[in-house]
Design an enzyme around this catalytic site. Structure first.
Site: not given
Length: 263
Positions: A173, A205, A207-210
């Site tokens: 990412k 932003t 929690g974006t990866g989760c």
């Protein structure tokens, strides 16, 4: 109805972890189930405490869900310790859990460490070989690949190295990179694909990866190819970030149900 299982830590602030995963599953029309690996005292500012659960309790949760509900995709997030990583990898193998999306959570957005060194080694040796796709951000990809990432070519080389650890595919990412566009690099062992999205100017932003990893799992559960699931997950996350909620004093959460409110 299609169902997905998230194996991750709890975020008491509701923006990341199990809470973000279950919101994402619900928003994308997938029935969400969960196995909690750790309890955190957390808000938009940071993590003030974390307590990993016993590995055998994590295993018991996974077994309870899988023995009763047909699981169509699996997503892992914060695993906290080597013992939990090992237990999760063993459960995936023994229960033949499908379409495993591994979000190799090592650090919170605040910088707090969420996986110890032994856990990282166990993740590489035991869990990555069982992954359909692993979704590291740039710092995580650098740690896994053992090299700095400063360009798209660097990201491709890191993806190659991580792929060599056994996952079927890798998505590096690009959100931690620079520039107006975010470039995410997908490598399936044969081909590279790049996905470009406009960077949204916001601090909301958390929690974006989760959310991205659980969105991929949801679309895989619904029968989409990995490339299509990735594209759709990115569109969903960009919208959730753009409609992010100004809640708390730090990095606010995404609006996981933005599509419902926008419609």
């Amino acid at each position: 109805m299609r169902a997905a299982l998230t194996i991750a830590g709890s975020d008491s602030g509701g923006g990341a972890g199990i809470q973000a995963d279950l919101k994402t599953f619900a928003a994308l029309g997938v029935y969400g189930t969960s196995a909690i690996t750790a309890v955190t005292a957390q808000n938009t500012i940071g993590v003030t405490a974390a307590f990993p659960l016993p590995a055998e309790l994590v295993t018991a949760q996974i077994e309870a869900v899988a023995s009763d509900i047909a699981i169509h995709a699996t997503k892992t997030g914060m695993l906290a310790t080597a013992a939990i990583v090992e237990a999760v990898a063993a459960a995936i193998e023994e229960l033949d859990l499908p379409l495993v999306v591994v979000d190799p959570v090592m650090l919170a957005k605040s910088g707090d460490r969420l996986l110890d060194e032994d856990g990282v080694r166990t993740l590489c040796a035991e869990l990555l070989p069982r992954a359909t796709v692993v979704t590291p951000n740039i710092p995580e990809a650098e740690a896994l690949a053992g090299r700095r990432i400063r360009s798209s070519d660097d990201a491709r080389e890191a993806a190659r190295r991580i792929h060599g650890m056994g996952p079927s595919a890798v998505i590096v990412k690009g959100g931690h990179g620079e520039g107006e566009a975010i470039i995410d690099v997908l490598f399936d062992g044969e081909r590279f694909a790049e996905f470009r999205t406009a960077r949204v100017a916001t601090r909301n932003t958390h929690g974006t990866g989760c959310t991205f990893a659980s969105a991929i799992a949801a679309y895989l559960a619904r029968g989409h190819s990995l490339a299509d699931a990735t594209e759709r997950a990115l569109q969903y996350v960009v919208g959730a970030v753009r409609h992010g909620l100004a809640i708390g004093k730090g990095h606010g959460p995404l609006d996981h149900f933005w599509q419902m409110r926008s419609g």
